[in-house]
Scaffold this active site. Structure first.
Site, PDB file in Angstrom:
ATOM      1  N   ASP A  13       0.812  -1.223   0.000  1.00 41.41           N
ATOM      2  CA  ASP A  13       0.000   0.000   0.000  1.00 41.41           C
ATOM      3  C   ASP A  13       0.842   1.268   0.000  1.00 41.41           C
ATOM      4  OD1 ASP A  13      -2.219  -1.760   0.318  1.00 41.41           O
ATOM      5  OD2 ASP A  13      -1.774  -1.828   2.456  1.00 41.41           O
ATOM      6  N   LYS A  16       2.332   1.998  -5.075  1.00 35.49           N
ATOM      7  CA  LYS A  16       3.042   1.448  -6.231  1.00 35.49           C
ATOM      8  C   LYS A  16       2.261   1.707  -7.507  1.00 35.49           C
ATOM      9  CE  LYS A  16       2.781  -2.500  -4.259  1.00 35.49           C
ATOM     10  NZ  LYS A  16       2.373  -2.086  -2.918  1.00 35.49           N
ATOM     11  N   ASN A  38      -5.339 -10.130  -4.490  1.00 36.31           N
ATOM     12  CA  ASN A  38      -5.103  -9.589  -3.134  1.00 36.31           C
ATOM     13  C   ASN A  38      -4.535  -8.177  -3.226  1.00 36.31           C
ATOM     14  OD1 ASN A  38      -2.774 -10.655  -4.277  1.00 36.31           O
ATOM     15  ND2 ASN A  38      -1.880 -11.297  -2.352  1.00 36.31           N
ATOM     16  N   GLY A  40      -4.442  -4.223  -4.653  1.00 38.15           N
ATOM     17  CA  GLY A  40      -5.399  -3.201  -5.076  1.00 38.15           C
ATOM     18  C   GLY A  40      -4.597  -1.938  -5.318  1.00 38.15           C
ATOM     19  N   HIS A  41      -4.225  -1.700  -6.562  1.00 33.08           N
ATOM     20  CA  HIS A  41      -3.405  -0.532  -6.871  1.00 33.08           C
ATOM     21  C   HIS A  41      -4.322   0.619  -7.280  1.00 33.08           C
ATOM     22  CE1 HIS A  41       0.423  -3.149  -7.674  1.00 33.08           C
ATOM     23  NE2 HIS A  41      -0.084  -3.285  -6.472  1.00 33.08           N
ATOM     24  N   ARG A 146       2.701 -28.787  -8.013  1.00 36.62           N
ATOM     25  CA  ARG A 146       2.662 -29.213  -9.414  1.00 36.62           C
ATOM     26  C   ARG A 146       1.375 -29.910  -9.795  1.00 36.62           C
ATOM     27  NH1 ARG A 146       8.177 -31.539  -8.202  1.00 36.62           N
ATOM     28  NH2 ARG A 146       7.130 -31.315  -6.215  1.00 36.62           N
ATOM     29  N   GLN A 221       2.185  -6.216  -3.547  1.00 39.26           N
ATOM     30  CA  GLN A 221       2.592  -6.402  -2.144  1.00 39.26           C
ATOM     31  C   GLN A 221       3.916  -5.667  -1.889  1.00 39.26           C
ATOM     32  OE1 GLN A 221       1.406  -9.481  -3.852  1.00 39.26           O
ATOM     33  NE2 GLN A 221      -0.536  -8.664  -3.191  1.00 39.26           N
ATOM     34  N   THR A 236       3.367 -12.824   2.315  1.00 35.50           N
ATOM     35  CA  THR A 236       2.532 -13.291   1.221  1.00 35.50           C
ATOM     36  C   THR A 236       3.191 -14.540   0.620  1.00 35.50           C
ATOM     37  OG1 THR A 236       1.267 -12.521  -0.690  1.00 35.50           O
ATOM     38  CG2 THR A 236       3.582 -11.881  -0.623  1.00 35.50           C
ATOM     39  N   GLY A 299     -10.955  -2.980   2.450  1.00 33.29           N
ATOM     40  CA  GLY A 299     -11.553  -1.919   3.259  1.00 33.29           C
ATOM     41  C   GLY A 299     -11.101  -1.966   4.722  1.00 33.29           C
ATOM     42  N   ARG A 300     -10.186  -2.909   5.041  1.00 27.90           N
ATOM     43  CA  ARG A 300      -9.731  -3.022   6.442  1.00 27.90           C
ATOM     44  C   ARG A 300      -8.880  -1.822   6.836  1.00 27.90           C
ATOM     45  NH1 ARG A 300      -6.916  -8.836   6.646  1.00 27.90           N
ATOM     46  NH2 ARG A 300      -6.229  -8.119   4.620  1.00 27.90           N
ATOM     47  N   ARG A 302      -5.825   0.067   8.171  1.00 29.77           N
ATOM     48  CA  ARG A 302      -4.405  -0.291   8.210  1.00 29.77           C
ATOM     49  C   ARG A 302      -3.786   0.149   9.528  1.00 29.77           C
ATOM     50  NH1 ARG A 302      -3.729   2.304   2.216  1.00 29.77           N
ATOM     51  NH2 ARG A 302      -4.523   0.541   1.052  1.00 29.77           N
ATOM     52  N   LYS A 328       3.225  10.190  -0.284  1.00 32.95           N
ATOM     53  CA  LYS A 328       2.335  10.649   0.793  1.00 32.95           C
ATOM     54  C   LYS A 328       3.014  11.598   1.776  1.00 32.95           C
ATOM     55  CE  LYS A 328      -1.335   7.887   1.351  1.00 32.95           C
ATOM     56  NZ  LYS A 328      -2.251   6.778   1.656  1.00 32.95           N
ATOM     57  N   ASP A 330       2.576  14.616   1.820  1.00 31.97           N
ATOM     58  CA  ASP A 330       1.545  15.616   2.176  1.00 31.97           C
ATOM     59  C   ASP A 330       0.803  15.216   3.456  1.00 31.97           C
ATOM     60  OD1 ASP A 330       0.731  13.535   0.268  1.00 31.97           O
ATOM     61  OD2 ASP A 330      -1.287  14.312   0.566  1.00 31.97           O
TER      62      ASP A 330
HETATM   63  P1  GDP Z   1      -0.533   0.325  -3.825  1.00 31.54           P
HETATM   64  O1  GDP Z   1      -1.269  -0.965  -3.621  1.00 31.54           O
HETATM   65  O2  GDP Z   1       0.885   0.288  -3.386  1.00 31.54           O
HETATM   66  O3  GDP Z   1      -0.685   0.848  -5.214  1.00 31.54           O
HETATM   67  O4  GDP Z   1      -1.215   1.385  -2.842  1.00 31.54           O
HETATM   68  P2  GDP Z   1      -2.783   1.582  -2.550  1.00 31.54           P
HETATM   69  O5  GDP Z   1      -3.477   1.958  -3.781  1.00 31.54           O
HETATM   70  O6  GDP Z   1      -3.316   0.429  -1.789  1.00 31.54           O
HETATM   71  O7  GDP Z   1      -2.722   2.756  -1.484  1.00 31.54           O
HETATM   72  C1  GDP Z   1      -2.202   4.002  -1.750  1.00 31.54           C
HETATM   73  C2  GDP Z   1      -3.279   5.045  -1.429  1.00 31.54           C
HETATM   74  O8  GDP Z   1      -2.686   6.309  -1.274  1.00 31.54           O
HETATM   75  C3  GDP Z   1      -4.286   5.193  -2.533  1.00 31.54           C
HETATM   76  O9  GDP Z   1      -5.517   5.524  -1.981  1.00 31.54           O
HETATM   77  C4  GDP Z   1      -3.729   6.362  -3.346  1.00 31.54           C
HETATM   78  O10 GDP Z   1      -4.721   7.065  -4.030  1.00 31.54           O
HETATM   79  C5  GDP Z   1      -3.153   7.225  -2.260  1.00 31.54           C
HETATM   80  N1  GDP Z   1      -1.980   8.010  -2.648  1.00 31.54           N
HETATM   81  C6  GDP Z   1      -1.005   7.660  -3.510  1.00 31.54           C
HETATM   82  N2  GDP Z   1      -0.009   8.566  -3.513  1.00 31.54           N
HETATM   83  C7  GDP Z   1      -0.373   9.517  -2.621  1.00 31.54           C
HETATM   84  C8  GDP Z   1       0.253  10.711  -2.150  1.00 31.54           C
HETATM   85  O11 GDP Z   1       1.369  11.075  -2.535  1.00 31.54           O
HETATM   86  N3  GDP Z   1      -0.445  11.438  -1.209  1.00 31.54           N
HETATM   87  C9  GDP Z   1      -1.661  11.043  -0.736  1.00 31.54           C
HETATM   88  N4  GDP Z   1      -2.268  11.796   0.176  1.00 31.54           N
HETATM   89  N5  GDP Z   1      -2.275   9.912  -1.159  1.00 31.54           N
HETATM   90  C10 GDP Z   1      -1.627   9.160  -2.073  1.00 31.54           C
END
Ligand code: GDP
Length: 446
Positions: A13, A16, A38, A40-41, A146, A221, A236, A299-300, A302, A328, A330
């Site tokens: 998460d 990526k 499993n 979710g990008h 196998r 992952q 995993t 939806g769990r 983290r 992130k 910010d």
């Molecule tokens: P992944 O599985 O590694 O692709 O990551 P996820 O999609 O599960 O979680 C990343 C979350 O952070 C998603 O909701 C993105 O929209 C959000 N996100 C990604 N980059 C940033 C960032 O730079 N700042 C913020 N605030 N949110 C971000």
């Protein structure tokens, strides 16, 4: 052009998907190299949020082929739903190719996953792995046994029936399996529909590399969840490392130019397992709320905590990272001080800087030693606008020194920065922030 690998450097998460989507702008192929539904990008497009589970993040861009690679385990029905959803929203812009060697997740794997999860928890509640119950572990176990089914098998009814027959013979102890004939008929139908997408993907990638086209390998992952090098058994069932990306794509190590580790400016973990910098009080709640830290697949909520340099150093060495994408930042904006763990201390008085213990029990005893770094201001729209216009020059000085510190401590420069969820809220740092022995940086902004 080049072969670049993008991997998660924490517990998943890390964004990526967003970084891969950003880098895909100049890629010809994007290959998902492991895992299955499993993952979710999440990618925020101007048209709305897309969460990709089994498709490579490149499928959202014109001119890119998104490959679900040989290292993956694919659930064909869920895959069809994912394709239909993107088509309905008119967001499927690239070509989709599915590896004929990828293994198939069957409904029985999901049943087995839930059954195993319950078995573990009944024996010892602390042993619960917190899996997504999407059948990933059992499908990989059958691959190693196998007697698994592969995507190519779905297009050959006689082979499919024979393989399913053997597989069912190994599952006598699993309760509630669907009738074998019914499943064979369903799989043949889905296989018929997906057949045009299923093909050998390795020669396609070898040829692309030979032509000088850019290939991006997208890990799912994270390295700390690697089956061998993560926090076993809280891991995993695949290899989300740079080495795993090669096995999961069929590309040789001699072709790789860059390995990009994606890490948040703090840390999160879903499910059980050691997490030394976890913050269980109100600060953890703050990170969860401001960072929107809920699973994209389940939806769990983290678990949240602080950046852990011992883990980042370990991941940098294990994967031969050539650069970091720190995301992130910010979320931490507005904090007066940002805690960062620089090393661990163990109960016997020893310290750990960059080699994680093989036993999760030992890591659970590690006490992080924090330094408080100067915080940076909140990321208001005005600051974001300046960054879009002026690039790295507009970054607050304290954030620059945070990034420099990460580079110095890990020996790997920070090259990409995520400062918001939007597609345009990624910055390529056009001035290398840290000179390191591994540095190979080129200038340029994206
Ligand atoms: P992944 O599985 O590694 O692709 O990551 P996820 O999609 O599960 O979680 C990343 C979350 O952070 C998603 O909701 C993105 O929209 C959000 N996100 C990604 N980059 C940033 C960032 O730079 N700042 C913020 N605030 N949110 C971000």
């Amino acid at each position: 052009m080049s072969v670049r690998i993008v991997i998660g450097a924490q517990f998943g998460d890390e964004a990526k998907g967003k970084i891969t989507d950003y880098l895909a702008a100049d890629a010809r192929y994007v290959v998902r190299t492991g895992g299955g539904p499993n993952a979710g990008h999440s990618i925020h497009l101007p048209e709305g949020l897309v969460v990709l589970h089994q498709l490579a993040s490149g499928v959202l861009r014109h001119g890119v082929t998104g490959v679900s690679g040989p290292g993956m385990v694919l659930n064909p029905s869920r895959l069809e739903e994912e394709l239909e959803d993107l088509e309905r929203r008119q967001l499927l812009r690239g070509e989709v190719v599915l590896s004929d060697r990828a293994h198939v997740i069957l409904p029985l794997h999901e049943i087995e996953d839930a059954w195993e999860d319950e078995l573990r928890t009944q024996r010892d509640p602390a042993a619960n792995l917190g899996t997504t119950r999407r059948g990933i572990g059992p499908a990989y176990a059958d691959r190693a046994g196998r007697w698994g089914l592969r995507m190519a098998d779905l297009t050959r009814p006689a082979v499919l029936r024979a393989r399913l027959d053997l597989l069912y013979a190994t599952k006598a102890q699993v309760p509630g399996l669907p009738p074998q004939e019914e499943l064979a008929a369903q799989l043949s139908e889905v296989g018929g529909r997906l057949a045009p997408l299923i093909r050998p993907t390795e020669p396609m990638l070898w040829d692309a590399v030979a032509r000088g086209e850019s290939v991006l390998l997208e890990g799912a992952q994270s390295a700390l969840l690697d089956l061998d090098f993560g926090t076993y058994p809280f891991v995993t069932s695949s290899h989300p490392t740079s080495a795993g990306a090669l096995v999961g794509s069929g590309l040789p190590p001699t072709e790789v130019d860059e390995v990009i580790g994606v890490a948040k400016a703090y840390a999160t973990r879903v499910g059980a397992g050691p997490f030394p910098t976890e913050e269980s009080g109100p600060l953890g709640e703050f990170l969860r709320r401001v960072g929107g830290e809920r699973g994209a697949t389940t939806g769990r909520a983290r678990r949240c905590g602080w950046l852990d340099l011992a883990m980042l150093r370990y991941v940098a060495r294990l994967n031969g990272l050539t650069s970091w994408a720190i995301t992130k930042v910010d979320v931490l904006g507005g904090l007066e001080q940002v805690p960062v763990s620089v090393r661990y201390e163990l109960p016997d008085g020893s310290t750990i800087r960059d080699v994680l213990p093989s036993q999760a029990e030992d890591l659970a005893q590690a006490r992080p030693v924090y330094e408080q770094l100067e915080g940076w201001p909140e990321f208001h729209e005005r600051l974001k606008e300046r960054i879009r216009r002026e690039g790295a020059a507009a970054l607050p000085a304290s954030l620059r020194s945070f990034l420099e510190r990460v580079g110095r401590e890990t020996g790997v420069p920070v090259e990409y920065l995520g400062y918001g969820p939007g597609r345009d809220e990624t910055l390529r740092l056009n001035v290398p922030l840290t000179q390191t022995t591994r540095g190979h940086r080129s200038a340029g902004s994206g």
